[in-house]
Structures are given as structure tokens and as C-alpha cells.
Write a protein that holds these residues in place. Structure first.
Motif, short mmCIF file in Angstrom:
data_model
loop_
_atom_site.label_atom_id
_atom_site.label_comp_id
_atom_site.label_asym_id
_atom_site.label_seq_id
_atom_site.Cartn_x
_atom_site.Cartn_y
_atom_site.Cartn_z
N ASP A 34 0.87 -1.18 0.00
CA ASP A 34 0.00 0.00 0.00
C ASP A 34 0.91 1.23 0.00
OD1 ASP A 34 0.88 0.39 2.62
OD2 ASP A 34 -0.94 -0.42 3.50
N ASP A 35 0.36 2.38 0.26
CA ASP A 35 1.15 3.61 0.23
C ASP A 35 2.23 3.66 1.30
OD1 ASP A 35 -0.26 4.63 -1.91
OD2 ASP A 35 -1.71 5.65 -0.64
N ASP A 36 2.06 2.92 2.37
CA ASP A 36 2.99 3.01 3.50
C ASP A 36 4.03 1.90 3.55
OD1 ASP A 36 1.74 5.32 4.49
OD2 ASP A 36 0.20 4.09 5.44
N ALA A 37 3.67 0.70 3.16
CA ALA A 37 4.60 -0.42 3.38
C ALA A 37 4.28 -1.60 2.48
CB ALA A 37 4.51 -0.86 4.84
N TRP A 38 5.24 -2.51 2.42
CA TRP A 38 5.07 -3.81 1.78
C TRP A 38 5.21 -4.86 2.87
CZ3 TRP A 38 6.57 -5.06 -3.74
CH2 TRP A 38 6.41 -3.97 -4.56
N THR A 39 4.38 -5.88 2.79
CA THR A 39 4.48 -6.99 3.74
C THR A 39 4.33 -8.30 3.00
OG1 THR A 39 2.11 -6.90 4.22
CG2 THR A 39 3.54 -5.69 5.70
N ILE A 40 4.84 -9.36 3.59
CA ILE A 40 4.56 -10.72 3.13
C ILE A 40 3.63 -11.31 4.18
CG2 ILE A 40 5.49 -13.01 2.71
CD1 ILE A 40 7.99 -11.74 1.63
N GLU A 41 2.50 -11.82 3.72
CA GLU A 41 1.50 -12.36 4.65
C GLU A 41 1.30 -13.85 4.42
OE1 GLU A 41 -2.08 -10.05 4.50
OE2 GLU A 41 -1.04 -8.20 5.05
N THR A 42 1.18 -14.57 5.53
CA THR A 42 0.81 -15.98 5.51
C THR A 42 -0.50 -16.10 6.27
OG1 THR A 42 1.92 -16.56 7.58
CG2 THR A 42 3.27 -16.60 5.59
N ASP A 43 -0.97 -17.33 6.44
CA ASP A 43 -2.19 -17.53 7.20
C ASP A 43 -2.03 -17.14 8.67
OD1 ASP A 43 -3.53 -18.46 4.99
OD2 ASP A 43 -3.07 -20.56 5.41
N THR A 44 -0.80 -17.20 9.17
CA THR A 44 -0.58 -16.98 10.60
C THR A 44 0.35 -15.83 10.96
OG1 THR A 44 1.22 -18.58 10.57
CG2 THR A 44 -0.99 -19.42 11.10
N ALA A 45 0.97 -15.18 9.96
CA ALA A 45 1.96 -14.16 10.29
C ALA A 45 2.01 -13.08 9.21
CB ALA A 45 3.34 -14.78 10.46
N VAL A 46 2.57 -11.93 9.60
CA VAL A 46 2.82 -10.82 8.69
C VAL A 46 4.27 -10.41 8.87
CG1 VAL A 46 2.24 -8.44 8.12
CG2 VAL A 46 0.44 -10.02 8.81
N PHE A 47 5.01 -10.36 7.75
CA PHE A 47 6.42 -10.00 7.79
C PHE A 47 6.62 -8.69 7.03
CE2 PHE A 47 6.06 -14.61 7.79
CZ PHE A 47 6.76 -14.94 8.94
N PRO A 48 7.03 -7.62 7.71
CA PRO A 48 7.25 -6.36 7.01
C PRO A 48 8.49 -6.45 6.13
CG PRO A 48 7.84 -6.15 9.33
CD PRO A 48 7.25 -7.52 9.14
N LEU A 49 8.42 -5.83 4.98
CA LEU A 49 9.57 -5.75 4.08
C LEU A 49 10.10 -4.33 4.11
CD1 LEU A 49 8.19 -7.64 0.96
CD2 LEU A 49 9.74 -8.51 2.69
N THR A 50 11.39 -4.20 4.05
CA THR A 50 11.99 -2.88 3.99
C THR A 50 12.59 -2.70 2.61
OG1 THR A 50 14.03 -3.73 4.93
CG2 THR A 50 12.46 -2.72 6.46
N ALA A 51 12.23 -1.62 1.98
CA ALA A 51 12.74 -1.33 0.64
C ALA A 51 14.14 -0.75 0.75
CB ALA A 51 11.82 -0.33 -0.05
N PRO A 52 14.93 -0.95 -0.30
CA PRO A 52 16.24 -0.31 -0.29
C PRO A 52 16.07 1.19 -0.22
CG PRO A 52 15.93 -1.69 -2.25
CD PRO A 52 14.65 -1.69 -1.48
N THR A 53 16.95 1.83 0.50
CA THR A 53 16.84 3.29 0.61
C THR A 53 17.20 3.94 -0.71
OG1 THR A 53 19.10 3.44 1.42
CG2 THR A 53 17.34 3.32 3.07
#
Length: 64
Positions: free
Chosen positions: A23-42
Motif C-alpha cells: 500500500d502507500d505506506d509499506a510492503w508486507t509478506i503475509e501468511t495464514d498466521t503471520a505478517v512480515f514487514p519488508l523494507t525497501a532499499p533506501t
């Protein structure tokens, strides 16, 4: 996973029932049980760029 091949990345995500959500704020990888935030290269570029008409004083300087 550090593979640069989009097909390999997509296959890995499918195999592990993962989806990428962005979305406009962040990227995440989602599974059925967890959410992992991704950090973009600066980046040295600004997130949004002003068009010439929005720059302070530019238009008035050209009109003089």
C-alpha cells in the motif's frame, strides 16, 4: 530468499502460501498466521516530486 528471478520468487511464495501486500505506506509478506514487514532499499530520490508549477517562485521568476 535473495533470488532475483521473479518466477523463482513467485514459485517460492506459492509453495509456502505467502502473498505480498503493498500500500502507500509499506510492503508486507503475509501468511495464514503471520505478517512480515519488508523494507525497501533506501533511495536518494524523494518519495514524491514536485512538478515545475508547484515549485516555490519558479513561475513568477519566469514571468518577469
Amino acid at each position: 530468499m535473495r533470488d532475483q528471478d521473479p518466477g523463482s520468487v513467485a514459485g517460492y511464495l506459492r509453495l509456502h502460501n505467502m502473498v505480498i501486500v503493498c500500500d502507500d505506506d509499506a510492503w508486507t509478506i503475509e501468511t495464514d498466521t503471520a505478517v512480515f514487514p519488508l523494507t525497501a532499499p533506501t533511495s536518494v530520490l524523494p518519495r514524491t516530486a514536485k512538478i515545475p508549477a508547484q515549485r516555490d517562485g519558479d513561475r513568477s521568476k519566469r514571468e518577469e
